[in-house]
Design a protein around this motif. Sequence first.
Motif, PDB file in Angstrom:
ATOM      1  N   SER A   1       0.849  -1.183   0.000  1.00  0.00           N
ATOM      2  CA  SER A   1       0.000   0.000   0.000  1.00  0.00           C
ATOM      3  C   SER A   1       0.888   1.237   0.000  1.00  0.00           C
ATOM      4  N   LEU A   2       0.362   2.318  -0.493  1.00  0.00           N
ATOM      5  CA  LEU A   2       1.124   3.557  -0.540  1.00  0.00           C
ATOM      6  C   LEU A   2       1.472   4.028   0.872  1.00  0.00           C
ATOM      7  N   ALA A   3       0.557   3.839   1.811  1.00  0.00           N
ATOM      8  CA  ALA A   3       0.843   4.217   3.195  1.00  0.00           C
ATOM      9  C   ALA A   3       1.945   3.333   3.782  1.00  0.00           C
ATOM     10  N   GLY A   4       1.971   2.066   3.410  1.00  0.00           N
ATOM     11  CA  GLY A   4       3.038   1.176   3.868  1.00  0.00           C
ATOM     12  C   GLY A   4       4.401   1.638   3.386  1.00  0.00           C
ATOM     13  N   TRP A   5       4.479   2.012   2.086  1.00  0.00           N
ATOM     14  CA  TRP A   5       5.731   2.562   1.565  1.00  0.00           C
ATOM     15  C   TRP A   5       6.074   3.862   2.269  1.00  0.00           C
ATOM     16  N   GLY A   6       5.052   4.633   2.612  1.00  0.00           N
ATOM     17  CA  GLY A   6       5.291   5.892   3.313  1.00  0.00           C
ATOM     18  C   GLY A   6       5.965   5.684   4.660  1.00  0.00           C
TER      19      GLY A   6
END
Length: 139
Positions: free
Chosen positions: A59-64
């Motif tokens: 997820s984009l939040a995970g990469w964040g």
Amino acid sequence: MSSTLHPQSERSRAAASGLTLFAAVMMLVVGFMNLFRGIMAIVHDKVFVTTPDYVFKFSLAGWGWVHLFLGIAALMVGVGLFRVSLWARILGVAVAALLLLASFLSIPYYPLWSIVVIALCAFVIWGLCVVRPEDSPGS
């Protein structure tokens, strides 16, 4: 007296401290870039591209969060590199390698920024690895 006996040694030490200073500044730049990248990804900024068929799908939040924590680690190690200590150089190479890997895996989300961070991390690793222990200013 050592300057007249070993002028090559002083030049080597100056080059070693210069490369370590270069790596410290670049590590701070990479740390801030990843810190901002992490914050942008956590708040789901619209600058990121969504790639549906990417092999390493997170997820984009995970990469964040990954980039945020690596950015904080890079900032701490970058500050430590100003002391020109061996532990900071070892951690600097490790953190730069992790940043390089994370940037490589997140190329589909923000390609240009990822490539810039990969290049900066490669310069940091080079700057920290090219200094020989006998050339470092602390020895």
